[in-house]
Design a protein around this motif. Sequence first.
Motif, PDB file in Angstrom:
ATOM      1  N   GLY A  78     -12.864   5.349  35.345  1.00  0.00           N
ATOM      2  CA  GLY A  78     -13.451   4.772  34.635  1.00  0.00           C
ATOM      3  C   GLY A  78     -14.611   5.469  33.897  1.00  0.00           C
ATOM      4  O   GLY A  78     -15.052   6.610  34.515  1.00  0.00           O
ATOM      5  N   ALA A  88     -20.906   8.102  31.691  1.00  0.00           N
ATOM      6  CA  ALA A  88     -20.868   7.736  33.017  1.00  0.00           C
ATOM      7  C   ALA A  88     -19.383   8.146  33.464  1.00  0.00           C
ATOM      8  O   ALA A  88     -18.819   7.504  32.623  1.00  0.00           O
ATOM      9  CB  ALA A  88     -21.358   6.568  33.392  1.00  0.00           C
ATOM     10  N   VAL A  90     -16.623   7.516  36.815  1.00  0.00           N
ATOM     11  CA  VAL A  90     -16.355   6.919  38.132  1.00  0.00           C
ATOM     12  C   VAL A  90     -15.372   7.903  38.595  1.00  0.00           C
ATOM     13  O   VAL A  90     -14.059   7.973  38.170  1.00  0.00           O
ATOM     14  CB  VAL A  90     -15.939   5.471  38.113  1.00  0.00           C
ATOM     15  CG1 VAL A  90     -15.810   5.230  39.652  1.00  0.00           C
ATOM     16  CG2 VAL A  90     -17.151   4.831  37.436  1.00  0.00           C
ATOM     17  N   VAL A  97     -20.688   7.367  40.888  1.00  0.00           N
ATOM     18  CA  VAL A  97     -20.764   7.331  39.587  1.00  0.00           C
ATOM     19  C   VAL A  97     -21.351   8.595  39.414  1.00  0.00           C
ATOM     20  O   VAL A  97     -22.663   8.778  39.689  1.00  0.00           O
ATOM     21  CB  VAL A  97     -21.215   6.221  39.165  1.00  0.00           C
ATOM     22  CG1 VAL A  97     -21.500   6.102  37.790  1.00  0.00           C
ATOM     23  CG2 VAL A  97     -20.881   4.812  39.630  1.00  0.00           C
ATOM     24  N   ALA A 123     -14.342   2.401  44.648  1.00  0.00           N
ATOM     25  CA  ALA A 123     -14.966   2.251  43.275  1.00  0.00           C
ATOM     26  C   ALA A 123     -13.697   2.266  42.367  1.00  0.00           C
ATOM     27  O   ALA A 123     -12.873   3.316  42.675  1.00  0.00           O
ATOM     28  CB  ALA A 123     -15.749   3.509  43.045  1.00  0.00           C
ATOM     29  N   LEU A 126     -15.572   0.658  35.826  1.00  0.00           N
ATOM     30  CA  LEU A 126     -16.933   0.825  35.272  1.00  0.00           C
ATOM     31  C   LEU A 126     -17.273   0.083  34.078  1.00  0.00           C
ATOM     32  O   LEU A 126     -16.054   0.104  33.052  1.00  0.00           O
ATOM     33  CB  LEU A 126     -17.400   2.306  35.117  1.00  0.00           C
ATOM     34  CG  LEU A 126     -18.563   2.495  34.336  1.00  0.00           C
ATOM     35  CD1 LEU A 126     -19.824   2.221  35.366  1.00  0.00           C
ATOM     36  CD2 LEU A 126     -18.781   3.920  33.873  1.00  0.00           C
ATOM     37  N   TRP A 127     -18.270  -0.718  33.795  1.00  0.00           N
ATOM     38  CA  TRP A 127     -18.597  -1.268  32.352  1.00  0.00           C
ATOM     39  C   TRP A 127     -20.266  -0.712  32.310  1.00  0.00           C
ATOM     40  O   TRP A 127     -21.053  -0.812  33.062  1.00  0.00           O
ATOM     41  CB  TRP A 127     -18.451  -2.750  32.379  1.00  0.00           C
ATOM     42  CG  TRP A 127     -17.186  -3.316  32.478  1.00  0.00           C
ATOM     43  CD1 TRP A 127     -16.400  -3.513  31.382  1.00  0.00           C
ATOM     44  CD2 TRP A 127     -16.296  -3.474  33.829  1.00  0.00           C
ATOM     45  NE1 TRP A 127     -15.151  -4.093  31.855  1.00  0.00           N
ATOM     46  CE2 TRP A 127     -15.072  -4.101  33.189  1.00  0.00           C
ATOM     47  CE3 TRP A 127     -16.685  -3.373  35.154  1.00  0.00           C
ATOM     48  CZ2 TRP A 127     -14.181  -4.589  34.281  1.00  0.00           C
ATOM     49  CZ3 TRP A 127     -15.680  -3.943  35.820  1.00  0.00           C
ATOM     50  CH2 TRP A 127     -14.366  -4.453  35.465  1.00  0.00           C
ATOM     51  N   LEU A 134     -25.300  -0.378  34.511  1.00  0.00           N
ATOM     52  CA  LEU A 134     -24.135  -0.067  34.804  1.00  0.00           C
ATOM     53  C   LEU A 134     -23.465  -0.732  36.125  1.00  0.00           C
ATOM     54  O   LEU A 134     -24.022  -1.303  37.084  1.00  0.00           O
ATOM     55  CB  LEU A 134     -23.926   1.521  35.515  1.00  0.00           C
ATOM     56  CG  LEU A 134     -24.496   2.577  34.666  1.00  0.00           C
ATOM     57  CD1 LEU A 134     -24.381   3.715  35.409  1.00  0.00           C
ATOM     58  CD2 LEU A 134     -23.854   2.715  33.519  1.00  0.00           C
ATOM     59  N   TRP A 135     -22.408  -1.561  35.522  1.00  0.00           N
ATOM     60  CA  TRP A 135     -21.632  -2.539  36.504  1.00  0.00           C
ATOM     61  C   TRP A 135     -20.328  -1.606  37.125  1.00  0.00           C
ATOM     62  O   TRP A 135     -19.322  -1.317  36.463  1.00  0.00           O
ATOM     63  CB  TRP A 135     -21.217  -3.674  35.766  1.00  0.00           C
ATOM     64  CG  TRP A 135     -22.318  -4.480  35.458  1.00  0.00           C
ATOM     65  CD1 TRP A 135     -23.300  -4.301  34.508  1.00  0.00           C
ATOM     66  CD2 TRP A 135     -22.453  -5.834  35.700  1.00  0.00           C
ATOM     67  NE1 TRP A 135     -24.029  -5.528  34.473  1.00  0.00           N
ATOM     68  CE2 TRP A 135     -23.786  -6.437  35.341  1.00  0.00           C
ATOM     69  CE3 TRP A 135     -21.754  -6.550  36.787  1.00  0.00           C
ATOM     70  CZ2 TRP A 135     -24.192  -7.626  35.745  1.00  0.00           C
ATOM     71  CZ3 TRP A 135     -22.068  -8.056  37.005  1.00  0.00           C
ATOM     72  CH2 TRP A 135     -23.142  -8.494  36.492  1.00  0.00           C
ATOM     73  N   MET A 136     -20.354  -1.420  38.455  1.00  0.00           N
ATOM     74  CA  MET A 136     -19.227  -1.116  39.019  1.00  0.00           C
ATOM     75  C   MET A 136     -18.485  -1.951  39.950  1.00  0.00           C
ATOM     76  O   MET A 136     -19.045  -2.854  40.715  1.00  0.00           O
ATOM     77  CB  MET A 136     -19.743   0.192  40.124  1.00  0.00           C
ATOM     78  CG  MET A 136     -19.896   1.495  39.474  1.00  0.00           C
ATOM     79  SD  MET A 136     -18.348   2.192  39.048  1.00  0.00           S
ATOM     80  CE  MET A 136     -17.344   2.006  40.487  1.00  0.00           C
ATOM     81  N   TYR A 144     -19.093  -6.541  42.455  1.00  0.00           N
ATOM     82  CA  TYR A 144     -19.815  -5.705  41.601  1.00  0.00           C
ATOM     83  C   TYR A 144     -21.007  -5.139  42.122  1.00  0.00           C
ATOM     84  O   TYR A 144     -21.853  -6.103  42.874  1.00  0.00           O
ATOM     85  CB  TYR A 144     -20.066  -6.527  40.270  1.00  0.00           C
ATOM     86  CG  TYR A 144     -19.008  -7.160  39.439  1.00  0.00           C
ATOM     87  CD1 TYR A 144     -18.045  -6.089  38.465  1.00  0.00           C
ATOM     88  CD2 TYR A 144     -18.525  -8.491  39.584  1.00  0.00           C
ATOM     89  CE1 TYR A 144     -17.426  -6.798  37.759  1.00  0.00           C
ATOM     90  CE2 TYR A 144     -17.252  -8.798  39.190  1.00  0.00           C
ATOM     91  CZ  TYR A 144     -16.499  -7.997  38.318  1.00  0.00           C
ATOM     92  OH  TYR A 144     -15.544  -8.627  37.516  1.00  0.00           O
TER      93      TYR A 144
END
Length: 396
Positions: A78, A88, A90, A97, A123, A126-127, A134-136, A144
């Motif tokens: 991501g 960012a 991943v 991250v 992991a 990613l958003w 950052l939402w992983m 999340y």
Amino acid sequence: MPNHSLGSLVVALALILGACSQQAPPETETVDIDSSSVQIVTSTPAGSEATCTYSEEPVLVIGNNEEDDNQWFSMIRGMGRLSDGSVAVVDRASTEVRIFDASGRHLRSMGQRGEGPGEFTDAFILWVTAGDTLWMANTRPWSYSVFKAQGQFVRRIRLEPVYLNPSRAGGVLENGYTVNSRRTFFRKPDFSVTDTMIVEIHDLDGKFFRNLARIPHATLGQVSESDIWLYPLFGARDEVDALGSTIVLAHGSKPEVQVLDHEFNLRMIIRWSEPNREVTRADIRAWREDYRERIDPSHWDEYDDARISPERPAADVFPSISSVRIGRDGRIWIRQYDRPRENRGWLAFGADGKFICHMAQPPGDIWEFGADYMLLLHESELGVETVQMHSLTSPS
């Protein structure tokens, strides 16, 4: 708090029924309001020469500096751009991250392997949401982890009921609600049963909030009494994406996407004309010939035999959609389904549903669209993965 409206019920019904029918759109772009006050925007991209272009060379490459261990990626899962131009990334293998500035210099990392706060067992994706949050996503079970852009861990959100496996599709909205999906698997060897994608909403704490839609997914079956399950050749599938304040639902069987707002109301249907979708014997023959050419004969096995078997059914018409992505600027990007020996590229529609442009598929997998850039994953012939950012130009 999102309300319970008739809109989401319309979505479920429209998708289930719509996958089995197709309405030919008018020859010119139109905007209509249907009886339930849902805007329907219809266009004919095939008649437009409007083109979006991207820079031939990337304006940023991350992962090509052999002197920096932070630029070595084993499995990129991501990426997303922050408001200050940093990116960012991943890396699934290292469960980190990593943040890089606009020149590609490593700034900081967050997360590590483990089961504690701010740690990941796997992991996954990613958003980047409002305020550079950052939402992983972490797999098995699906959860999340939320971070601030500077690396501070905020909290972990576990879904209730538990998703033992990753969400099949969806995303994170700017209000903190998440769109998650799972599939039913009631399959038969004779390709007679269609799986279903169940799309669900979870609230800020990860608790189940409501069902959003049930979308026909695809049909699986077997050929030649093998144990291998396959989709029909050129079979259409469901598509779900969520970002910002927008949710998009579609099924590849028809040139149409349904657009919902952050309160889960169906607000717009985007339709476009796509002529000459019939699958011919020549198409099937070309696909099989190309498949044989790209598979190393020394690696050929029963799976490959099943894939090109005459017993494997083929769709009557080509899908219209291969994937859907919501841009960070609200545009909706449709990856057209590639027919044999055709690279059909992308269609872009504005937040108002109107057609904007065609765009060729770049060499790599696009992960994020912005107003004037796109981020993509590029893999070299030696298997080295890099993040590349290209500038993106739209018609004036």
